[in-house]
Write a protein that holds these residues in place. Sequence first.
Motif, PDB file in Angstrom:
ATOM      1  N   ALA A 242       0.833  -1.206   0.000  1.00 35.26           N
ATOM      2  CA  ALA A 242       0.000   0.000   0.000  1.00 35.26           C
ATOM      3  C   ALA A 242       0.866   1.253   0.000  1.00 35.26           C
ATOM      4  CB  ALA A 242      -0.916  -0.016   1.218  1.00 35.26           C
ATOM      5  N   LEU A 243       1.949   1.173   0.747  1.00 37.87           N
ATOM      6  CA  LEU A 243       2.851   2.323   0.841  1.00 37.87           C
ATOM      7  C   LEU A 243       3.573   2.571  -0.490  1.00 37.87           C
ATOM      8  CD1 LEU A 243       3.720   4.167   3.186  1.00 37.87           C
ATOM      9  CD2 LEU A 243       5.708   2.698   3.472  1.00 37.87           C
ATOM     10  N   PHE A 244       3.971   1.487  -1.146  1.00 33.52           N
ATOM     11  CA  PHE A 244       4.773   1.618  -2.365  1.00 33.52           C
ATOM     12  C   PHE A 244       3.918   1.803  -3.619  1.00 33.52           C
ATOM     13  CE2 PHE A 244       8.682  -1.010  -0.789  1.00 33.52           C
ATOM     14  CZ  PHE A 244       8.937  -0.010   0.136  1.00 33.52           C
ATOM     15  N   THR A 245       2.600   1.560  -3.493  1.00 36.82           N
ATOM     16  CA  THR A 245       1.777   1.529  -4.705  1.00 36.82           C
ATOM     17  C   THR A 245       1.948   2.749  -5.612  1.00 36.82           C
ATOM     18  OG1 THR A 245       0.185   0.046  -3.731  1.00 36.82           O
ATOM     19  CG2 THR A 245      -0.587   1.349  -5.555  1.00 36.82           C
ATOM     20  N   PRO A 246       1.883   3.973  -5.067  1.00 30.06           N
ATOM     21  CA  PRO A 246       2.031   5.120  -5.988  1.00 30.06           C
ATOM     22  C   PRO A 246       3.334   5.074  -6.776  1.00 30.06           C
ATOM     23  CG  PRO A 246       1.415   5.845  -3.791  1.00 30.06           C
ATOM     24  CD  PRO A 246       1.674   4.390  -3.696  1.00 30.06           C
ATOM     25  N   TRP A 247       4.410   4.685  -6.093  1.00 29.62           N
ATOM     26  CA  TRP A 247       5.711   4.627  -6.777  1.00 29.62           C
ATOM     27  C   TRP A 247       5.734   3.534  -7.837  1.00 29.62           C
ATOM     28  CZ3 TRP A 247       8.559   8.657  -5.658  1.00 29.62           C
ATOM     29  CH2 TRP A 247       8.349   9.300  -4.424  1.00 29.62           C
ATOM     30  N   LEU A 248       5.246   2.360  -7.428  1.00 27.27           N
ATOM     31  CA  LEU A 248       5.273   1.244  -8.381  1.00 27.27           C
ATOM     32  C   LEU A 248       4.384   1.531  -9.579  1.00 27.27           C
ATOM     33  CD1 LEU A 248       5.298  -1.767  -5.904  1.00 27.27           C
ATOM     34  CD2 LEU A 248       7.085  -1.156  -7.521  1.00 27.27           C
ATOM     35  N   MET A 249       3.217   2.124  -9.313  1.00 26.85           N
ATOM     36  CA  MET A 249       2.307   2.457 -10.412  1.00 26.85           C
ATOM     37  C   MET A 249       2.971   3.448 -11.362  1.00 26.85           C
ATOM     38  SD  MET A 249      -1.552   3.055  -9.278  1.00 26.85           S
ATOM     39  CE  MET A 249      -2.819   1.883  -9.648  1.00 26.85           C
ATOM     40  N   THR A 250       3.621   4.450 -10.775  1.00 23.61           N
ATOM     41  CA  THR A 250       4.308   5.426 -11.620  1.00 23.61           C
ATOM     42  C   THR A 250       5.349   4.742 -12.483  1.00 23.61           C
ATOM     43  OG1 THR A 250       4.014   6.957  -9.803  1.00 23.61           O
ATOM     44  CG2 THR A 250       5.480   7.646 -11.577  1.00 23.61           C
ATOM     45  N   LEU A 251       6.127   3.839 -11.849  1.00 18.60           N
ATOM     46  CA  LEU A 251       7.147   3.125 -12.621  1.00 18.60           C
ATOM     47  C   LEU A 251       6.511   2.286 -13.722  1.00 18.60           C
ATOM     48  CD1 LEU A 251       9.882   1.864 -10.154  1.00 18.60           C
ATOM     49  CD2 LEU A 251      10.043   3.614 -11.908  1.00 18.60           C
ATOM     50  N   ALA A 252       5.364   1.677 -13.408  1.00 20.13           N
ATOM     51  CA  ALA A 252       4.689   0.851 -14.407  1.00 20.13           C
ATOM     52  C   ALA A 252       4.299   1.705 -15.603  1.00 20.13           C
ATOM     53  CB  ALA A 252       3.458   0.183 -13.791  1.00 20.13           C
ATOM     54  N   VAL A 253       3.748   2.890 -15.324  1.00 17.76           N
ATOM     55  CA  VAL A 253       3.316   3.744 -16.439  1.00 17.76           C
ATOM     56  C   VAL A 253       4.522   4.313 -17.182  1.00 17.76           C
ATOM     57  CG1 VAL A 253       2.066   5.852 -17.018  1.00 17.76           C
ATOM     58  CG2 VAL A 253       1.108   4.244 -15.381  1.00 17.76           C
ATOM     59  N   VAL A 254       5.566   4.638 -16.423  1.00 14.88           N
ATOM     60  CA  VAL A 254       6.800   5.082 -17.092  1.00 14.88           C
ATOM     61  C   VAL A 254       7.308   3.976 -18.014  1.00 14.88           C
ATOM     62  CG1 VAL A 254       9.218   5.645 -16.718  1.00 14.88           C
ATOM     63  CG2 VAL A 254       7.475   6.745 -15.336  1.00 14.88           C
ATOM     64  N   SER A 255       7.242   2.728 -17.536  1.00 18.94           N
ATOM     65  CA  SER A 255       7.682   1.605 -18.375  1.00 18.94           C
ATOM     66  C   SER A 255       6.855   1.534 -19.646  1.00 18.94           C
ATOM     67  CB  SER A 255       7.546   0.283 -17.615  1.00 18.94           C
ATOM     68  OG  SER A 255       8.410   0.253 -16.525  1.00 18.94           O
ATOM     69  N   ILE A 256       5.546   1.707 -19.491  1.00 14.61           N
ATOM     70  CA  ILE A 256       4.664   1.631 -20.671  1.00 14.61           C
ATOM     71  C   ILE A 256       5.093   2.674 -21.700  1.00 14.61           C
ATOM     72  CG2 ILE A 256       2.320   2.037 -21.497  1.00 14.61           C
ATOM     73  CD1 ILE A 256       1.288   0.968 -18.845  1.00 14.61           C
ATOM     74  N   VAL A 257       5.218   3.917 -21.231  1.00 16.50           N
ATOM     75  CA  VAL A 257       5.456   5.001 -22.174  1.00 16.50           C
ATOM     76  C   VAL A 257       6.903   4.990 -22.674  1.00 16.50           C
ATOM     77  CG1 VAL A 257       5.474   7.504 -22.439  1.00 16.50           C
ATOM     78  CG2 VAL A 257       3.644   6.388 -21.149  1.00 16.50           C
ATOM     79  N   TYR A 258       7.827   4.816 -21.745  1.00 13.48           N
ATOM     80  CA  TYR A 258       9.246   4.854 -22.103  1.00 13.48           C
ATOM     81  C   TYR A 258       9.598   3.696 -23.035  1.00 13.48           C
ATOM     82  CZ  TYR A 258      14.276   5.443 -21.381  1.00 13.48           C
ATOM     83  OH  TYR A 258      15.604   5.646 -21.563  1.00 13.48           O
ATOM     84  N   GLY A 259       9.088   2.504 -22.697  1.00 15.67           N
ATOM     85  CA  GLY A 259       9.328   1.339 -23.550  1.00 15.67           C
ATOM     86  C   GLY A 259       8.794   1.584 -24.944  1.00 15.67           C
ATOM     87  N   ALA A 260       7.597   2.158 -25.012  1.00 17.02           N
ATOM     88  CA  ALA A 260       6.990   2.419 -26.315  1.00 17.02           C
ATOM     89  C   ALA A 260       7.803   3.447 -27.092  1.00 17.02           C
ATOM     90  CB  ALA A 260       5.558   2.905 -26.119  1.00 17.02           C
ATOM     91  N   CYS A 261       8.248   4.510 -26.396  1.00 20.19           N
ATOM     92  CA  CYS A 261       9.022   5.542 -27.084  1.00 20.19           C
ATOM     93  C   CYS A 261      10.319   4.958 -27.632  1.00 20.19           C
ATOM     94  CB  CYS A 261       9.349   6.686 -26.134  1.00 20.19           C
ATOM     95  SG  CYS A 261       7.915   7.671 -25.719  1.00 20.19           S
ATOM     96  N   LEU A 262      10.967   4.098 -26.837  1.00 19.82           N
ATOM     97  CA  LEU A 262      12.216   3.506 -27.303  1.00 19.82           C
ATOM     98  C   LEU A 262      11.959   2.584 -28.490  1.00 19.82           C
ATOM     99  CD1 LEU A 262      14.107   2.739 -24.002  1.00 19.82           C
ATOM    100  CD2 LEU A 262      14.734   4.361 -25.773  1.00 19.82           C
ATOM    101  N   ALA A 263      10.844   1.859 -28.437  1.00 23.40           N
ATOM    102  CA  ALA A 263      10.533   0.955 -29.538  1.00 23.40           C
ATOM    103  C   ALA A 263      10.308   1.733 -30.824  1.00 23.40           C
ATOM    104  CB  ALA A 263       9.302   0.125 -29.192  1.00 23.40           C
ATOM    105  N   LEU A 264       9.863   2.970 -30.661  1.00 24.65           N
ATOM    106  CA  LEU A 264       9.538   3.788 -31.819  1.00 24.65           C
ATOM    107  C   LEU A 264      10.766   4.172 -32.636  1.00 24.65           C
ATOM    108  CD1 LEU A 264       7.002   5.007 -32.996  1.00 24.65           C
ATOM    109  CD2 LEU A 264       7.265   6.959 -31.484  1.00 24.65           C
ATOM    110  N   VAL A 265      11.932   4.206 -31.973  1.00 25.57           N
ATOM    111  CA  VAL A 265      13.111   4.738 -32.674  1.00 25.57           C
ATOM    112  C   VAL A 265      14.168   3.680 -32.962  1.00 25.57           C
ATOM    113  CG1 VAL A 265      12.813   7.053 -31.770  1.00 25.57           C
ATOM    114  CG2 VAL A 265      14.154   5.410 -30.479  1.00 25.57           C
ATOM    115  N   GLN A 266      13.830   2.405 -32.803  1.00 24.10           N
ATOM    116  CA  GLN A 266      14.849   1.384 -33.025  1.00 24.10           C
ATOM    117  C   GLN A 266      15.001   1.051 -34.507  1.00 24.10           C
ATOM    118  OE1 GLN A 266      16.796   0.463 -30.589  1.00 24.10           O
ATOM    119  NE2 GLN A 266      15.571   1.766 -29.253  1.00 24.10           N
ATOM    120  N   ASP A 267      16.222   0.717 -34.898  1.00 23.81           N
ATOM    121  CA  ASP A 267      16.474   0.279 -36.268  1.00 23.81           C
ATOM    122  C   ASP A 267      16.565  -1.240 -36.363  1.00 23.81           C
ATOM    123  OD1 ASP A 267      16.670   2.928 -37.040  1.00 23.81           O
ATOM    124  OD2 ASP A 267      18.759   2.994 -36.396  1.00 23.81           O
TER     125      ASP A 267
END
Lengths: 465, 513
Positions: B277-302
């Motif tokens: 319960a204490l960590f949820t906000p942090w973990l959720m943020t990391l999860a969403v960062v993973s979603i967006v960051y992973g997608a952004c990186l996938a966008l620019v790969q050769d």
Amino acid sequence: MSWRDILLAMLPEHLLLLGIVLLILLDIAGLARRGSGQIPSWVALATVAAAVWAAAQLSLGAYAAAPFAGHFSVEPATLLAKALVLALALPVLLMSRGDFDGVEFPVLLLSSLYGVGLMLSADSFLTLFLGLEIMSLPVYVLVLLAYRRPQSAEAALKYLVLGGTSTAMFMMGVSLLYGGSGAMDIAVFTRALGSADSMARAGVVLVVLGFFLKAAIVPFHAWAPDAYEGASVPVTAYMAVVVKAAVLLAAVRVFGQVQLASPMLELVAVLPLASIVWGNLAAMRQASLRRMIAYSSIAHAGYLFYALLGAPEGRMQAVTFYLLAYGALNLLVFAALPPAADDQERDRLDHLQGLFHRSPFAALMIGMAMLSLAGIPPFPGFIAKFLVFKNVIAAGHTTYAVLGLLGSYLGIYFYLRVIQFMFMSDAAPTAAAAPLRRHAVAASLACVALTVVVAVFPGWVISQL
Amino acid sequence: MPEASVLNLVLCLPLLGAGLLLVSPTGRDDLTRGITLGLMTLQLALTGWLYVRFDSAVAGLQFETRLPWIATWGVHYQIGLDGYNILLVMLTAFLGPLVTASAFSAITKDVKLFYAMVLLIQFAMMGAFLAQDLFLFYVFWETMLIPMFLMIGIWGGERRIYATLKFFLYTAFGSILMLAAVIYLVWSLQTTTGVVSFAFADLVKARLPLGVQGWLLAAFALSFAIKVPMVPLHTWLPDAHVQAPTAGSVILAGVLLKMGTYGFMKLGFPLFPDATALFTPWLMTLAVVSIVYGACLALVQDDIKKIIAYSSISHLGYVMLGLLSLELVGIQGAVIQMVSHGLVAAGLFLMVGMIYERCHTRELAAYGGLARLLPVYSVFFMILTLASVGLPTTSGFTGEFLVLLGAFKAAWPPHALGLNHLPLVLAVVAVAGVVLGALYMLRFALGFLYGATKAPHQPLSDLNGREKTILGLIVVAVFALGLFPDGPLRKTELAAKAYKQLVSTSRLPGASP
């Protein structure tokens, strides 16, 4: 004290003595000359096997006696540990065949084992000292036996000088303890552990440092890499496994039933921790297999001394189990090591390159041993480490446990590097496929069998200890 | 009970197979392949039978085996099926034969060792999912690394040594701290309740003080988050994926990464609810960062393998989001998303492997207009791309939709009450991640299948029968999960409820998002 007790309680030692005498007689009778077959080796093997059997039988029969009260006593647990340590010498003898002719090697080895026997049963510092010296003196000579290489002489001398220092420290500590208490029995040590008297404390510190030097704990470890590298393979295996095991078991015996408290706790925690970290770090940079194993064994000595931080009841079990796993796997490395044109080449790590394609059996064996020494499940090294750290945490020293585990993480890399050499590199240009030696294969199979038993039925093994 | 014996057999078949390969004659590569494929198929059949027999109305373990292993420590050999692991076990068994068959033509060096490694990984992964004892779980969890290390290191690409060491050292670092946490947890249970046990069922009952829970969860979470992987602990993944042989990538993406999310669901969160319960906000943020960051990186790969590797990071972010939403739909969506990603990413990696075998390059720019050259290949590729994007009727849609539904459902009340706006913001950003997902996958497909026709190696042969079968099976599974998610959802429903109850009953006042 009855004659029966003297005969029975010291039966393993008597058998070793008998073997030594027999070997010397064989030599005098001219039956052990070079080229006369493998008679001395067989005699030595039979002797050690008989001693192991005797110790195990006595232990199973729950035999306990003190033939020399206050100096030498045996209990089932001691006898079992003795049987295990002696048994670890069997693969050493097996793999030494072909490396050594004549009677010198077996006689020296048996003499050293006699000292091990004394150490593990010592009740007084006199017996302990006697055992320590009888164990060590033959090893100095054993290192020198491979004097085909110039490093051997240097290594033996270094080992001798530092071994002498260790003895001196140990004796100084014992005399301080004796001066304070007027007694020589090892219980003096446990009493002094908790005492605030500075002389007693100085005695304790010196005795502990003596053990540290013998077991190669940082900063008293410098002799180990040189001695291990200078000696030939079976002798290195003997030093890394049997000698270390004997020193640790003797240390457990001396520490007795006392829960460690500050400031002695720090002494027994910090230097082994430094050993774990430094041993693992230094091992990464070695190009010689034996030097790498030396640093690895420095780290393992750290884990083993960590076991002393745990509750007294669990120490013997943890150390014995650890030694069993560590010993079997270390011996496996040396037994499976492929032969080479000369000793120096055999020692080089790049000699292992592409080993899997030349000799899959040896590569699999060494790979398994490396993973186990690194403490990766499902191999027994993991369960041994788990047991040690479980005891440390249960005794409330969580910080030390976490630091020790992080230190053990540092070790993973160099064990993996060996696997990388064997499986992922192309063959070394100089290396040729070498036929396996039958006795070495027998020795490695014995170690593998032991490893499998310990890995699959750890619960059963632990409950026996 | 025959089911329990069959479950043991399912677990041990790959190990038996590895033993069989050890003694089988060297040089008979076809025999080796046959043995492995046969055993994997048998395992799948038996698992399928168990899946059907699995009673979705029963909460808790089914087909359980419990034997003492290290009795004095309370360690048991305890395995069983429950709603948590049933789908993942099924996924593992399903991918086994496909991985085996996919490597028939690609692996020609040290074939026996290779299939021994495939079997050992299969054994360890099955074991980690089935284990109901923390010690056993840890042993399997770590054992997995060894064959994977060898697989990447021996049969990988040109930078394989670097990649495999990075993979091993990264994951081992998490594990070593988890080991300390495991010992501490069991010891605490022993001192507080007197129970000496490693069984999950007993450990869940240990209620430790919040401070201790925090440290222990941090240790567990580090290990699991490295495996998932969550940003910023993801850097080993692209290297490992790119360098691994196709079979290795498929195993990594298909099953191994799910170990992390499964670990969170089965162990991390239920064992330490207060800290969660204490960590949820942090973990959720990391999860969403993973979603967006992973997608952004996938966008620019050769590199086409890297695109899929980064997309994995993004997709597993949804799983974490669903698990943390603590809404029934979200949790069930997370489970479906795990399976869906396992199928889709495995399929895509297989397809990349197939084109790589033909052309020996992974440069996206080297390809174009494959739809004209390889029509059958392109159809399969398009289906899997759309499944990855999350088009309705595919499994990707079911998973992502349920996860986002759960996230909004959980986020709305605190927002409406004006207590906490973070979850809603995160949910909205996660939806944007779906759009990004469509963007990078369609960019990939567009450059790959359409446009000017080019291929580094011509003429190209289209898929052969073996490859069609492999991909056909995956596509069938993708549609089955997309069109008929009812069955799988029912099997996991009780477990999802149990998970929700375990994690949410003890929320700290005020700490809840």
